[in-house]
Design an enzyme around this catalytic site. Structure first.
Site, short mmCIF file in Angstrom:
data_model
loop_
_atom_site.label_atom_id
_atom_site.label_comp_id
_atom_site.label_asym_id
_atom_site.label_seq_id
_atom_site.Cartn_x
_atom_site.Cartn_y
_atom_site.Cartn_z
N GLU A 298 44.48 58.05 50.88
CA GLU A 298 43.31 58.91 50.70
C GLU A 298 42.15 58.44 51.54
O GLU A 298 42.06 57.27 51.90
CB GLU A 298 42.88 58.90 49.22
CG GLU A 298 43.96 59.32 48.26
CD GLU A 298 43.59 59.03 46.81
OE1 GLU A 298 42.41 58.75 46.53
OE2 GLU A 298 44.49 59.06 45.96
N CYS B 31 34.97 56.83 53.73
CA CYS B 31 35.65 55.73 53.06
C CYS B 31 37.12 55.81 53.47
O CYS B 31 37.79 56.81 53.20
CB CYS B 31 35.50 55.86 51.55
SG CYS B 31 36.33 54.57 50.59
N CYS C 90 48.57 48.63 47.29
CA CYS C 90 47.81 47.38 47.36
C CYS C 90 48.53 46.33 46.54
O CYS C 90 49.13 46.64 45.50
CB CYS C 90 46.39 47.59 46.80
SG CYS C 90 45.32 46.14 46.92
N CYS D 189 44.94 44.52 40.60
CA CYS D 189 43.78 44.60 39.70
C CYS D 189 44.07 45.64 38.62
O CYS D 189 44.50 46.76 38.93
CB CYS D 189 42.52 44.96 40.46
SG CYS D 189 42.09 43.77 41.76
N CYS E 202 42.63 49.39 38.87
CA CYS E 202 42.74 50.12 40.13
C CYS E 202 43.98 51.01 40.18
O CYS E 202 45.11 50.52 40.04
CB CYS E 202 42.76 49.13 41.29
SG CYS E 202 42.88 49.92 42.90
N CYS F 242 39.23 55.90 44.74
CA CYS F 242 40.41 55.87 45.58
C CYS F 242 41.67 55.52 44.78
O CYS F 242 41.67 54.60 43.97
CB CYS F 242 40.23 54.87 46.72
SG CYS F 242 39.28 55.61 48.06
#
Length: 405
Positions: free
Chosen positions: A137, A150, A157, A161, A164, A398
């Site tokens: 995105e 952005c 990822c 976390c 997220c 995101c």
């Protein structure tokens, strides 16, 4: 009963602990969240694109193909200045060679899957499908005097976390230099076509291309260091080699990869550095930002201060304010104490209200709590500004859109 002031109320507020909701965090043998710094083995990368190469490398590739090397400059102008890869629009190229040149230098990188636009039209969220089916995105935002994009830097990822959406499925692969840059070029095309609304300082659209980049999309930028820095160089390279952007308008954010922060400080490029801290104490940050188990909060702050010392560029501290989790007054005071211990004038704190999710522990702090947090930092001499939030109505955070797909 007397009414509590925000300060006295803050002393009695509960401590909510971070936990993943709707998905299960991968845990290692030590019982800690599993970190993933490298992409999965033998993951294929997209075909080489003009934006992966310097101008000299583009010329060399065309010569190897038996084509005229000077065409590289013309192709670069079409891509970085006219935002096109359509051979029919490249009328300065020989008609017989246009298709061959375009196919050689412009393999398809990002295909638009979905576009969400806010009611006033000044924010657009894009969902892109990459060559291997991965979804990423980017978010385009018009502000008075500037247009910010952005961008994402990884497919997924590996920082794990719990709050997220991007990290739910781990890291698939690093994005290529050109995949990062193509987000900007395609956003510039949308702007040129009139797709981004909103007004500038004087009531007009005073920025007609992306002026600012924030690496705060999907992925941990410093875990894809080489390709991200190649992309940064191409952003600031003069046209037609690159986009000709100002380095000062580019922000690279990290959750705290200390060795990479120190490496970034040696690059001699005046970009803005942002540390996503989110908690000043290790007890909370260990669970909130799992990489804190490797590099503690003080080590990350030290690295941020080193960046300031090496570059003279003021550092940003990003701090998502999460209700009853990290928004307590004593944490604001501790953060101020730690930042001031390194010196004055080197840092700016950007608290941001988390996009609220009804019924979730991951929800925004109350307005009076946010204000108290800001007041404590500002009163301690730490410049602090509540960051503008964009895109709540279009799942602006995101990873939300890709996760839904």
């Amino acid at each position: 009963m007397t009414k509590q002031t925000p300060s006295s109320a803050g002393l009695n507020r509960p401590q909510v602990r971070p936990t993943a909701e709707g998905w299960k965090q991968p845990m290692g043998p030590d019982g800690r969240p599993q970190l993933q710094f490298a992409q999965k083995p033998r993951v294929s990368q997209p075909p080489q694109h003009l934006a992966d190469m310097t101008l000299a490398e583009r010329s060399a590739k065309l010569k190897e193909m038996g084509l005229q090397a000077f065409r590289a400059k013309q192709l670069s102008v079409h891509y970085f200045q006219h935002y096109t890869t359509d051979p029919e629009q490249m009328t300065d190229l020989p008609a017989a060679q246009r298709q061959e040149l375009a196919e050689a230098m412009f393999p398809t990188l990002l295909t638009e899957v979905k576009r969400l636009v806010t009611d006033n039209g000044d924010t657009i969220k894009f969902l892109w499908r990459l060559f291997d089916g991965s979804l990423v995105e980017s978010v385009l935002m018009r502000y008075p005097g500037r247009v910010t994009l952005c961008v994402s830097s990884q497919c997924g990822c590996g920082m794990n976390c719990p709050f997220c959406a991007t990290g739910q499925n781990g890291l698939t692969r690093n994005m290529s230099t050109a995949e990062i840059l193509d987000q900007i070029v395609q956003a510039n095309r949308v702007i040129a076509e009139g797709g981004l609304k909103g007004t500038g300082r004087k009531g007009v659209h005073d920025a007609e291309r992306v002026t600012n980049i924030v690496f705060m999309g999907m992925g941990e930028p410093l875990a894809n260091y080489k390709r991200v820095m190649n992309a940064v160089h191409r952003m600031i390279d003069e046209a037609p080699e690159g986009l000709g952007m100002s380095a000062r308008g580019i922000t690279v954010s990290t959750v705290g990869l200390v060795p990479a922060i120190n490496k970034l400080a040696e690059e001699d490029i005046p970009i803005t550095f942002a540390l996503s801290l989110h908690a000043p104490d290790d007890e909370l940050r260990d669970d909130l930002i799992p990489v804190n188990s490797r590099w503690k909060a003080d080590a990350a702050i030290d690295a941020a201060y080193n960046y300031y010392q090496k570059t003279g560029r003021r550092v940003s501290i990003e701090y998502a304010l999460i209700k009853d989790m990290n928004d307590h007054p004593w944490r604001a005071a501790l953060l101020a104490k730690k930042l001031n211990a390194r010196g004055r004038g080197w840092v700016h704190v950007n608290p941001i209200p988390l996009n609220p999710t009804p019924g979730s522990i991951w929800t925004s702090s109350e307005p009076e709590v946010m204000q108290e947090f800001l007041d404590i930092l500002n009163d301690a001499g730490v410049p602090t500004t509540l960051r503008d939030t964009r895109g709540k109505e279009i799942d602006g955070a995101c990873g939300q859109l890709a996760a839904a797909e």
